[in-house]
Structures are given as C-alpha cells and as structure tokens.
Design a protein around this motif. Structure first.
Motif, PDB file in Angstrom:
ATOM      1  N   ARG A   1      -3.336  -0.778  14.666  1.00 44.34           N
ATOM      2  CA  ARG A   1      -2.624   0.100  13.737  1.00 44.34           C
ATOM      3  C   ARG A   1      -1.274   0.550  14.282  1.00 44.34           C
ATOM      4  NH1 ARG A   1      -4.493  -1.063   8.974  1.00 44.34           N
ATOM      5  NH2 ARG A   1      -6.743  -0.980   8.855  1.00 44.34           N
TER       6      ARG A   1
ATOM      7  N   HIS B   1       2.786  -0.026   3.506  1.00 43.40           N
ATOM      8  CA  HIS B   1       2.519  -1.265   4.231  1.00 43.40           C
ATOM      9  C   HIS B   1       2.800  -2.443   3.325  1.00 43.40           C
ATOM     10  CE1 HIS B   1      -0.406   0.974   7.112  1.00 43.40           C
ATOM     11  NE2 HIS B   1       0.840   1.369   7.206  1.00 43.40           N
TER      12      HIS B   1
ATOM     13  N   GLU C   1       1.378  -7.901   7.884  1.00 44.81           N
ATOM     14  CA  GLU C   1       1.509  -6.561   7.316  1.00 44.81           C
ATOM     15  C   GLU C   1       2.686  -5.893   8.001  1.00 44.81           C
ATOM     16  OE1 GLU C   1      -2.235  -4.549   7.316  1.00 44.81           O
ATOM     17  OE2 GLU C   1      -1.367  -2.610   6.818  1.00 44.81           O
TER      18      GLU C   1
ATOM     19  N   GLU D   1       0.867  -1.179   0.000  1.00 46.50           N
ATOM     20  CA  GLU D   1       0.000   0.000   0.000  1.00 46.50           C
ATOM     21  C   GLU D   1       0.908   1.234   0.000  1.00 46.50           C
ATOM     22  OE1 GLU D   1      -2.813  -0.519   3.352  1.00 46.50           O
ATOM     23  OE2 GLU D   1      -2.032  -2.551   3.418  1.00 46.50           O
TER      24      GLU D   1
HETATM   25 MG    MG Z   1      -3.648  -2.398   5.240  1.00 42.99          MG
END
Ligand code: MG
Ligand code: ADP
Length: 704
Positions: A443, A327, A455, A200
């Motif tokens: 997060r 990411h 991730e 990303e």
């Molecule tokens: Mg993501």
C-alpha cells in the motif's frame, strides 16, 4: 419502507448508448457511427444529421429541453453552456430541432477559460467537437433534463484547450504502438488496443449546516484552521466500519444516479478517516472512465445536497487525519479481449508479458518526473510524501513473484521458474482452504502491480484523471515504439526479444522497490539510486517543458511545445490563485471572526475577575489570571502572524510573472499561513466554545 431497486432496469437508462443507437438509427447510419467510433473514420454530415435527430427525439421523449456540449477545460472540472431545442416560432408555435452541425461542433464564447497564453482574448474563438467515443447522456436536476454531449475543446488554430484532446491523442498513440507489440508475437486477430481504467474515488461527507459556518471550507474546500479532535483515526474503527443510516441513504441515492448514467458503480466502504468514504466503479475504456470519473465527482456533490450534507473532494480537508486520493488502475486491452498486463500463471514463460513489463519499467524510469507531475495539484501537495499517501518519489512495486523473475533475467539472462502462490491455511478446519495470490500487496508504493494491472496511487481526489492517463499512455507508447522499432528489424526475433528484455530490465531495475515507501530509509535509498524526489506541484511543473518531455509528447502528436508551455503557465497561475484564495480566507477569518471572538472572551474573563474580586477580595482568581495571560499572549502572536501573512500575500499578489508568483506563494506565503494557524489552533483549545466562531473538527467529522 425501502422501495425495491431494479438495477438492470435503471442501468444506463439515461445514456444514448450503443443499444439505443442500434434500435433507433437506420442500419446504414448505425454502421457508419460504429465505424467512426471504432476506427476514427470521418462521419458525413448527412449521417450526423440523422444521429442528431434521433438523439433529440430520444432526449425529448425523456423530458429534455436543452442540449449542451460538455467539455473539460484546464480548470480540471467540466464546463457546459445550455441551448434549448426551441426554434424561431412560426404562427406562435415552435418546433424542436437539433442538427448534425450542432451535434458535431459548438462555439462557446470561451475566452475566460485558462489557456496559458495560447489565445489572446481578442481572438478568443474556441470550438467544441463531438467525441462520439463517449456516449451522450441525460442529466436531470433543478435545471430540468439536459442532453449532455461529451466534446473536446480546442482553439481556432487547433490547439488543445482541454484535458480530453490530449487524452484521446495518447489513447491512439499507445493503442497503435501496443498493436505493433502484439503483431511481433504473431497476433493476427486483434485490431485495436485501448487502455482500460478504473478509478477508486475517496471523499468526505459532512453536515451542510456546519459546512456553511466554515468560510475556509466554502472558499478553499479545506479547513485552514482547526485544532485536532480528542479522537482521530487511531482506533481504525471507521475503516470498513458499518455504514451508518444517513451515509447509507446517501450511497444508495448516489448509486442509483450513477447507474442511470451507465456508470458501473461497484464498491463502497468507509475509509480510514472519520467521515471519509470510497466508491469504485468497474473499469472501462480510458476515455469513458475519465468522463465517468468527472460525473462521479459531480454526482457525489449533487446528491450530498439532497441529504443536507456537503461532499468534500479536496485532497486534505482536515489536518491530522488522512486526506483523499484516487487510485488509477490501468491496463491495456485488445478488442478481442487480451489483457497485455496479464502475466498468466507462469510469467517467466510469458515472453510477451515480460516485454510489456520491461517497456513499462523503462518508460516509468525515464519519465518518473512526468508521471509525478501528472498527479500534482495544489491539494495533493499536502499528501504526497506525508505518511498516508505514496511518497513523491516514483517507484514500481512488482511483488515477490515478478521481482524474482526480473532478478533471474537480470542476473543470469534466463528466467526458469515462477514462485507459486500456494494455499492459505488459517488453521481452522471449518474454513475453506484458499488459493493464495503469488504476491502480497504494497500500500505504500505509488505504482503497484496488482495482478493484471498497474495501480497508480498518487492521484489526488479532486483532480481529473485525464492527465495521469495521458502521461502514462504517452510514456508506455514511447517505450513500445522503441522496442518495436528494434524488434521488427531483428533477423532472429527470439534472440532479439530476449536480449531486449534483459537490457531494459537491467538498465531500469532501479525503479523497482518492494519495501516500505513511507520510510525515511527509502528517501535516502532513492536518492542513492538517482530517482527524482520532486516535493511540490510547483517544482514538478517545469518537467512538462524539458527537451525530453517535448520530444516524447511531440513524437506522438499528444502535445506541441506551445501546448506544453501553455499548460505550464496555467499550472503556475492555478497554484498562485489557489494559495492566494487560501491566504485571503485566513486573513478574513482571523480578522473578522477569530480575533473579535478572543477579545470578547478575554473581556468577559476580565469583567468576571473584577466581579469576583469585588464580591470577595480574598478569592483565588489565579486560574482565571493564568488563562487570561495565556490567551492574551496567543492573541498577540496571532496578530503578529496575521500582519506577516498580509505582507507576504500583498507581495505575492504583485508578482508580475506566474512562475515567480507561484514560487513566492510556495516559499513565503504557505509558511506564513502555517505560522498563523499555529496560535489560532492553540487558542481554540483555550477559549470557551460558545465564543468560538465555527464548528470544531470534532463537530465536523464525528457528528455527521
Ligand atoms: Mg485498489
Ligand atoms: P484492488 O483490490 O486490486 O484495488 P479491485 O478489484 O478493488 O482491485 O479493483 C480496483 C479497481 O481496479 C476497480 O475500479 C476495478 O474495476 C479496476 N480494475 C480491475 N481490473 C482492471 C484492469 N485489468 N484494468 C484496469 N482496471 C482494472
């Protein structure tokens, strides 16, 4: 007004893809190419000749005039040198040719790329070698149409001088070790495992005319001065907000360009900071994903120009609002579609998954320092550890469900249940009842399990994702290899695998952290657990050449010690050069733009004060006097800080050794830069805007 886009027609139109090859190559040749792509078997020169010719015909039909070996040197960006298909004219005519030899091997005069001492300039031969696992593509811009052939880049003696070669080596390593794990569980159908990667990409868009008025953005890619605008991102009104027309038009063009290149651009949205956005493609095989991420970055910049905007990929273009990251979503997939990171509905019963998880925990814990290093670059030093990106401490987030399974295994040696997700009840009857995931998000974790993949959230926005994936593949390969070595010999597999999972999870459970990674408590807790907290890129660099790192990379033929040492050298050099450019840019801007602007303003103020008292001796000019005093004092602070930065920069630039220089830049020059910025940013808030020599933060990020 909006012409219709037919995505299926344009998707992959500029790619010499598998289907183009099947259509254009004789059956036997196509089969040989496939075999090489899939098994790495050698390709004969005769076959390469046929492929090259077909590639050239296909490209020329689409208007191509040149080809280039497209490669990824240690600069972190891509490099190319174009050769036309033109051959020596006969009777004034030329024919266009492209041979198998030219396809397979190139020899750019590549002496100016960073090599960290691997090559002396007098023996500067460097070769590019065709990577047939990543398809060739056409790139169209002002240069015309160019046939780009993804290649690896190495020295005369075979050392890797690029990011692709070690990545390819690591893909092979993790693939073959992963296959051993699958075989342990009786798998007879899979023949290949490859890492899958989806990156990303965050980015900023600003107006090009304003960009051109900021020397810091031009030279350093980030603002080196700039007072905060009255509004930042505190209202959270930009994140996922409606996409404005100018940006929407850009995103549309960008998607079209990416789809033509066969890049499966999927998601787009506004990000947290004003003027910040994100694009995510669908995940692909790691090698292709890495190439595609380079193309995403290049295309983002190119398309911005067409819209009179500039795309900033720097990790921290503006202080005070979020910076940009990338990411890196990672999993392992077999050729018959098994995702080794898929836990299924009841992970406690999925022994293969638990073994994979235990191995990944082990690898990440043992090599946390290397993983952190793989996400280091100059710009990322502004993010990691600040309250917007994961901390510089590596930990793993597993979520409630898996953490519970790990806990059961560690505490009792058995896992007998998996927490279920249940149903999501909104309390509104007209809304559907949704099935909940068994696990919420986190997060703040640098390495988070998100359903069927990890991730890795530390990577910088401008960085190549080759390094993080190379490291990740390597450390997982090692853990798989150690597990397989033991389990293949075990007389009783079921007991052995059970014991090994428990042992690995118990030994490495300190790497699991499900709490708030941004908190100070975590920093203290991580220190108690003995997890490394490597604060800067420069501090992280030496992790590449520890005995542990050399043993890991040499075992799987990913890097030799010499290659690691050269990379370490290149990183120190890169850091020193980047900070030197930033320091010189600050000196330039302060000396030639800011100080003269402030002098003009104070002169006008003084002149007008004289004019006022001349006209009206009783007039109260205390406000003007106060401003004049304050501005003059800050001007004097600026001059002092400027002189100090100049001294430090001169001293740093004379350091003979890359490593010493890098540390000097970090410890002495960077603080001197911060010290210069401080009075200048305060001056920006006092000086009449018409005197200020560059657009403000507000102009840059709110008026795109
Ligand atoms: Mg993501
Ligand atoms: P999330 O919401 O978890 O971030 P998304 O569906 O938005 O997930 O995906 C983020 C990125 O992860 C995308 O590039 C997506 O293609 C990629 N991705 C999804 N599944 C996998 C997988 N199994 N392996 C690697 N990447 C994946």
């Amino acid at each position: 007004m909006n012409e219709k886009i037919n995505v299926t027609d344009i998707f992959g139109a500029d790619v010499f893809s598998d289907s183009v090859m099947r259509e254009r190559l004789p059956k036997k040749v196509y089969a040989e190419v496939k075999r090489t792509v899939e098994t790495g078997a050698d390709m004969s020169l005769a076959t390469a000749d046929v492929v090259a010719n077909a590639m050239k015909d296909w490209a020329v039909e689409r208007g191509a005039t040149h080809y280039t070996h497209w490669f990824q040197p240690l600069t972190g960006i891509t490099a190319e040198k174009h050769d036309s298909f033109v051959t020596a004219p006969k009777n004034g005519k030329t024919i266009l040719e492209f041979s198998g030899k030219e396809l397979i091997k190139g020899e750019p005069d590549a002496s100016s790329f960073p090599s960290g001492g691997l090559r002396a300039t007098f023996e500067a031969r460097g070769y590019t070698a065709w990577d047939c696992t990543s398809p060739a593509f056409l790139r169209e811009d002002a240069t015309g149409v160019i046939l780009c052939i993804p290649t690896a880049f190495c020295s005369y003696t075979g050392e890797a001088l690029d990011k692709k070669t070690p990545l390819l080596r690591s893909i092979e390593a993790v693939g073959s070790q992963a296959l051993r794990i699958l075989k342990l569980f009786g798998n007879t159908t899979s023949t290949r495992v490859t890492p899958s990667v989806g990156a990303e990409q965050e980015y900023f868009l600003i107006d090009r005319d304003k960009y051109l008025q900021r020397k810091d953005l031009i030279y350093a890619g980030r603002t080196l001065f700039g007072a905060a605008a009255p509004k930042g991102q505190e209202l959270e009104d930009h994140y996922f907000g409606t996409i404005r027309e100018r940006i929407g038009a850009y995103m549309k063009d960008l998607n079209i360009e990416l789809w033509k290149l066969g890049i499966p651009a999927k998601t787009q949205h506004n990000e947290a900071a004003p003027a910040q956005h994100e694009l995510a493609p669908i995940y692909e095989q790691a090698n292709i994903a890495v190439d595609h991420n380079q193309l995403v970055m290049e295309t983002m910049k190119k398309v911005a120009g067409r819209h009179n905007m500039t795309c900033l990929l720097h990790e921290k273009p503006f202080a005070g609002v979020n910076g940009s990251g990338k990411h890196n979503n990672w999993s392992l997939t077999s050729d018959d579609g098994i995702n080794m990171l898929d836990p299924g509905k009841t992970p406690h019963e999925n022994i293969q998954f638990l073994l994979v998880l235990a191995c990944i925990m082990r690898g990440i814990d043992i090599h946390a320092d290397l993983l952190r290093q793989s996400a280091s670059n100059v710009g990322n030093d502004h993010r990691l550890g600040a309250n917007e990106a994961p901390p510089a401490i590596i930990s793993m987030f597993l979520g409630v469900q898996l953490e519970d399974v790990v806990k059961q295994l560690v505490e009792t040696g058995e896992a007998t249940s998996s927490i279920r997700g249940g149903k999501l009840d909104t309390g509104v009857h007209s809304l559907p009842v949704l099935a909940k995931d068994a696990t919420d998000r986190n997060r703040t974790s640098p390495f988070a399990f998100t359903g069927n993949k990890f991730e890795f959230r530390m990577v910088g926005s401008a960085d190549s994702i080759a390094d993080p994936n190379t490291t990740l593949n390597a450390i997982v390969a090692e853990a798989f290899c150690q597990a397989a070595d033991r389990l293949e010999q075990a007389p009783d597999f079921d007991t052995a695998v059970h014991d090994l999972i428990k042992e690995y999870m118990s030994e490495h459970q300190r790497i699991i952290f499900n709490g708030n990674g941004y908190s100070d408590e975590w920093v203290a807790e991580a220190a108690r657990r003995g997890l490394p907290n490597i604060r800067s890129m420069v501090d992280a660099t030496a992790t590449l050449t520890t005995d542990k790192a050399v043993a890991l990379f040499e075992k799987f033929g990913i890097f030799t010690r010499a290659e690691l040492e050269s990379r370490e050298e290149v990183l120190y050099e890169t850091y020193a050069k980047a900070i030197n450019i930033e320091a010189l840019t600050m000196i330039d801007i302060a000396t030639k733009q800011i100080i003269p602007a402030v002098i003009s303003y104070t002169t006008e103020l003084a002149t007008s004060m004289n004019a006022v008292t001349g006209a009206c001796p009783e007039a109260d000019i205390s406000v003007q006097r106060e401003i004049l005093m304050e501005v003059s004092a800050l001007l004097s602070d600026t001059k002092v800080a400027l002189s100090s930065l100049k001294e430090r920069q001169t001293e740093a630039a004379s350091c003979p050794e890359a490593k010493t220089a890098a540390f000097y830049y970090k410890d002495e020059v960077v603080p001197a830069m911060t010290a210069l910025r401080s009075p200048v940013d305060r001056l920006e808030m006092l000086v009449d805007k018409k005197y200020w020599p560059m657009p403000s933060y507000g102009d840059l990020i709110f008026e795109v």
